[in-house]
Design an enzyme around this catalytic site. Structure first.
Site, PDB file in Angstrom:
ATOM      1  N   LYS A   1       0.841  -1.192   0.000  1.00  0.00           N
ATOM      2  CA  LYS A   1       0.000   0.000   0.000  1.00  0.00           C
ATOM      3  C   LYS A   1       0.878   1.244   0.000  1.00  0.00           C
ATOM      4  CE  LYS A   1      -3.293   2.621   2.879  1.00  0.00           C
ATOM      5  NZ  LYS A   1      -4.066   2.663   4.122  1.00  0.00           N
TER       6      LYS A   1
ATOM      7  N   GLU B   1      -9.171  11.508  12.279  1.00  0.00           N
ATOM      8  CA  GLU B   1      -8.281  10.416  12.673  1.00  0.00           C
ATOM      9  C   GLU B   1      -7.418  10.790  13.875  1.00  0.00           C
ATOM     10  OE1 GLU B   1      -5.700   6.910  10.551  1.00  0.00           O
ATOM     11  OE2 GLU B   1      -6.701   8.456   9.372  1.00  0.00           O
TER      12      GLU B   1
END
Length: 449
Positions: free
Chosen positions: A184, A229
């Site tokens: 990723k 977040e």
């Protein structure tokens, strides 16, 4: 080292209805607000800056030295009371952006309906008590908050890469994943906003705090935004984190399908894979500092006004070292950053590719932003859904996407626009229908440099 003196006093006149919003009145102020509670800072009593790989360690040493010499009167002992430092750190160890800690002169705090004011000064002649603390706050509140109307001259311009150039970078990233170089990579891009009249940052913060009340609205030295977040929260020996990976734009969702988000996000192998990488990255880095740790067995769907995310909350009891001390918030921040949610995995490989493909310095974007107090409590989010104010009329916005094997460049581009939306709306702007020609003079200076 500056010797600080500080007093914290309770206040009962904070409005439960609007919380700290009434204190967002200045363009150059510090804040950390969620659901109208948190901290708002005014002025400056002390400051630390550093850059490079040792920026966290140097900040930690400065903070310890400052507290060792400080004279603190804090009868409340609530997280966020006493001397507090707000901070913002560069995403990259190579960035020339100066990471910083700032101790405000005045902090107004609100938690569970209880309010307080902390007055901190380096002046040995100042008398510290409830009256002088409230008087010092009042001096910052003399001017009424300003408001800015949208200007016909406001423009949204390309950033360091055009849309087609950025999609090519996404395609190259997918090729690297397919080749097995990494699993990723988080690829970000910027856009530039050129305003026809001066920005009113306090108005932008108020808009964000109201629209995105379940996010953490932050402001540190011209870095502003509202992040969903939480990198790490430390309170009384317990650490918490919120990990997001997997995104779905609400603007294109069918109005008559209440299960759409859960079906599309939770039912997507690509989204689940991206989320699992982020969770594994965080728990692996946090585990050495804990005695126990728990997280959701399955991610939940977090609903925000602009998007849905796959989210997981992690809670851990922090382990004490041989001296009986728990790790500090900055120790954990350094260990966790950068997570796979903002960099990729493996992070070392992803970081090198980010430098090659993004063609910009992220500066503080996707770096840690938050606060900590003298008792070892703190909240550090990731600087997402935000912008860097470069001048009174120039603002640079950032957004990124997690790229894995199933990523589509056009879909990832659309995801960045969904993540730009909170800041664009707070600035009173819409996504441009057609991308204008890049202004090379405006776009050639990356934020943070």
């Amino acid at each position: 080292m500056t010797t600080l003196r500080s007093v914290t006093v309770p206040v009962g006149e904070l409005s439960a209805a609007i919380g700290l919003l009434e204190y967002l009145v200045l363009d150059e102020q510090l804040c950390w607000i969620r659901r109208q509670e948190g901290l708002v800072g005014f002025g400056e009593a002390a400051r630390f800056t550093s850059s490079g790989p040792e920026r966290f360690a140097r900040a930690q040493e400065w903070w310890r030295s400052l507290l060792a010499e400080a004279d603190v009167e804090n009868p409340l002992n609530t997280p966020g009371t006493g001397i507090v430092a707000f901070g913002s750190f560069a995403f990259s160890k190579r960035s020339p952006f100066e990471s910083r800690l700032v101790v405000p002169e005045i902090v107004v705090g609100l938690r569970d309906g209880a309010g307080w004011v902390t007055y901190t000064t380096a002046d040995p002649e100042v008398e510290l008590n409830a009256e002088t603390a409230k008087a010092a706050l009042a001096r910052y509140l003399d001017d009424l908050p300003l408001y800015r109307e949208s200007d016909p001259a406001d423009r949204v311009l390309p950033g360091m890469l055009s849309e087609s150039e950025w999609k090519n970078a996404v395609a190259r990233s997918v090729a690297h994943v397919a080749a097995g170089d990494l699993s990723k990579i988080v690829l970000a891009r910027d856009i530039a906003v050129e305003l026809g009249s001066p920005l009113v940052a306090s108005q932008v913060l108020r808009e964000l705090a109201v629209r995105y009340r379940d996010c953490w609205t932050y402001s540190v030295d011209g870095l502003i935004g509202s992040t969903p977040e939480m990198l790490i929260k430390v309170e009384n020996g317990t650490a918490e984190a919120r990990v997001l990976a997997g995104t779905l734009d609400r603007a294109t969702a069918p109005a008559d399908d209440p299960h759409y988000a859960k079906r599309v996000l939770a039912g997507s192998a690509k989204q689940q894979h991206e989320h699992q990488i982020a969770i594994d990255s965080l728990t692996r880095s946090l585990e050495p500092f804990t005695s126990s740790m728990t997280s959701h067995t399955e991610p939940f769907v977090l609903e925000l006004p602009n998007v849905w995310h796959l989210a997981s909350d992690v809670t851990a009891e922090l382990a004490r070292d041989a001296g009986g001390l728990i790790p500090t918030p900055l120790t954990l921040v350094e260990a966790l950053h950068p997570t796979a949610a903002v960099c990729g995995f493996p992070t070392s490989v992803a970081g090198e590719l980010i430098s090659e493909l993004e063609h910009m310095d992220r500066g503080p974007y996707s770096g840690p932003v938050g606060w900590m107090d003298a008792a070892g409590n703190g909240e550090w989010g990731i600087a997402l859904r935000g912008a860097v104010i470069e001048s009174r009329t120039e603002v640079r916005l950032y957004a990124g996407c997690g790229i894995v094997a199933g990523s589509n460049p056009a879909a990832e581009l659309e995801e960045t626009w969904s993540k730009f939306r909170p800041m664009l709306e707070a600035l009173g702007l819409d996504r441009p229908r057609a991308v204008p020609v890049r202004n090379p003079d405006f776009a050639s200076s990356p934020a943070g440099s």
